[in-house]
Design a protein around this motif. Structure first.
Motif, short mmCIF file in Angstrom:
data_model
loop_
_atom_site.label_atom_id
_atom_site.label_comp_id
_atom_site.label_asym_id
_atom_site.label_seq_id
_atom_site.Cartn_x
_atom_site.Cartn_y
_atom_site.Cartn_z
N ILE A 145 -8.94 3.46 -16.30
CA ILE A 145 -9.10 4.88 -16.63
C ILE A 145 -9.05 5.63 -15.30
O ILE A 145 -9.65 5.19 -14.31
N LEU A 146 -8.29 6.69 -15.23
CA LEU A 146 -8.20 7.52 -14.03
C LEU A 146 -8.85 8.86 -14.33
O LEU A 146 -8.45 9.56 -15.27
N TYR A 147 -9.91 9.16 -13.57
CA TYR A 147 -10.60 10.45 -13.73
C TYR A 147 -9.99 11.40 -12.69
O TYR A 147 -10.50 11.53 -11.58
N GLY A 148 -8.86 11.97 -13.06
CA GLY A 148 -8.13 12.83 -12.10
C GLY A 148 -8.00 14.24 -12.64
O GLY A 148 -8.91 14.76 -13.27
N LEU A 179 -7.02 9.76 -17.86
CA LEU A 179 -5.94 8.93 -18.39
C LEU A 179 -6.45 7.51 -18.62
O LEU A 179 -7.27 7.01 -17.86
N LEU A 180 -5.95 6.89 -19.68
CA LEU A 180 -6.26 5.49 -19.94
C LEU A 180 -4.94 4.73 -20.08
O LEU A 180 -4.11 5.10 -20.92
N PHE A 181 -4.72 3.75 -19.21
CA PHE A 181 -3.52 2.93 -19.24
C PHE A 181 -3.94 1.48 -19.51
O PHE A 181 -4.95 1.02 -18.94
N THR A 241 -3.64 10.20 -22.62
CA THR A 241 -4.33 11.31 -21.95
C THR A 241 -5.45 11.83 -22.86
O THR A 241 -5.23 12.01 -24.06
N LEU A 242 -6.63 11.99 -22.30
CA LEU A 242 -7.75 12.51 -23.08
C LEU A 242 -7.52 13.98 -23.38
O LEU A 242 -7.30 14.77 -22.47
N GLU A 243 -7.53 14.28 -24.71
CA GLU A 243 -7.44 15.67 -25.15
C GLU A 243 -8.88 16.13 -25.44
O GLU A 243 -9.44 15.79 -26.49
N LEU A 251 -1.33 9.34 -27.01
CA LEU A 251 -0.23 8.62 -26.34
C LEU A 251 0.65 9.62 -25.58
O LEU A 251 1.21 10.54 -26.17
N THR A 252 0.75 9.42 -24.27
CA THR A 252 1.59 10.32 -23.45
C THR A 252 2.55 9.55 -22.55
O THR A 252 3.49 10.11 -22.02
#
Ligand code: P6P
Length: 333
Positions: free
Chosen positions: A157-160, A164-166, A177-179, A187-188
């Motif tokens: 998970i990237l807290y940017g 984002l979770l890959f 991508t967290l909405e 899914l992005t």
């Protein structure tokens, strides 16, 4: 719009005979990510920054947010019926969860946390194995020491600028991508492939003089190539593995954290940093080594084992292996 849960449900066959276990484990990882993201973005407002006043097993000062992320993920995941046990960068020993669980999860709960005070992105890294010890009994250290190629799922998970979770289960790398408006990961980035050409290089050269001579020659060669390259590679290094890796995954770039004379095993951890990032790299068409060998083939001996880490396009990784194994004389202009 495809949610993370729907995406996994539609592909259950990829993971362990469609038991639904993976979707429930990843759902809890996703929930942990949403909560950590919430607290991170308020850290400076809620007095969450700074040190806790404790030192972890790594001998590092524990940041308040390290402790928050660690406790949050461990509390969430230890209640998941499919998880038999957990290992965390912040915990010296493995943690028992549910003896009936068939999986174990390894975590770097908050990677790069020293960057939080200055607003640089940080991340969470996870790696999942099917246990090899008897279901119905407490999990064992051997469940966590199966080796990189035995992972059944891995991701970060990237807290940017967004959360984002890959992840991968061995069927490619997929990104979400967290909405926040929906509280869902959407899914992005389906089927991510790392560009074969390297646009960036990410390494901390403050110990360059202590690197293997072949690696020093590789760096000289890289700078030499840049002098005539139509598109010279740029240095990008923020000091958060997840952030540096994610940029290089999408744009094409080398990340390396080598060993030195004093610390030949390097700094980064094999089980919950190296293996998951190496599998993601390979699944996205890149290459991952300890400088010479595929990182996924490096044998695990201890939970907190360190390893030199090289992740990137095969073109650069092969070049590094060449310099490390040949006494190559670099023409200096
Ligand atoms: P250095 C962060 O502390 C970390 O564990 C990784 O996220 C990062 O890639 C690396 O260490 C940075 O280390 O020595 O360059 O500060």
């Amino acid at each position: 719009m495809v949610t993370l849960e729907q995406f996994i449900a539609d592909r259950q066959q990829e993971f362990e005979r469609a038991t639904g276990a993976f979707s429930k484990i990843l759902r809890d990882i996703g929930l942990g990510a949403k909560l950590v993201s919430f607290y991170l973005r308020r850290a400076s407002l809620a007095g969450f920054l700074g040190e806790l006043g404790l030192t972890n097993i790594q001998g590092e000062s524990v940041q308040k947010l390290d402790d928050m992320a660690n406790r949050l993920f461990l509390n969430l995941l230890s209640q998941n019926p499919h998880i038999a046990g957990l290992a965390s960068e912040e915990e010296e020993h493995i943690i028992q969860a549910n003896p009936a669980g068939k999986y174990v999860v390894l975590l770097d709960p908050l990677d790069g946390s020293s960057n939080i005070d200055v607003g640089v992105p940080v991340g969470t890294i996870f790696s999942i194995y099917r246990r090899i010890s008897q279901v119905g009994t407490p999990c064992e250290e051997a469940d966590f020491l199966q080796g990189g190629r035995k992972q059944v799922a891995a991701g970060y998970i990237l807290y940017g600028t967004s959360t984002l979770l890959f992840y991968t289960t061995g069927q490619g790398v997929h990104g979400f991508t967290l909405e926040p408006a929906a509280g869902e990961f959407l899914l992005t980035y389906p089927s991510v492939q790392m560009p074969s050409e390297s646009s960036y290089y990410s390494f901390n050269d403050n110990q360059l003089h202590e690197w293997a001579p072949g690696l020093q020659k590789y760096v000289q060669d890289l700078h030499q190539r840049n002098r005539t390259a139509a598109k010279p590679q740029s240095l990008r290094y923020v000091g958060s593995l997840v952030a540096d890796f994610h940029r290089n995954l999408l744009k094409g770039g080398l990340f390396m954290y080598p060993g030195t004379v004093k610390k030949p095993e390097g700094k980064l951890r094999l089980l919950y940093e190296g293996y998951p990032m190496a599998w993601l790299t390979e699944q996205a068409g890149g290459k991952a080594t300890d400088g010479i060998r595929s990182l996924l083939d490096v044998e695990p001996k201890k939970i907190h084992q360190r390893t030199p880490l090289f992740l990137g396009p095969a073109s650069e990784i092969n070049r590094i292996a060449h310099f490390l194994t040949e006494n190559v004389i670099v023409e200096t202009a």
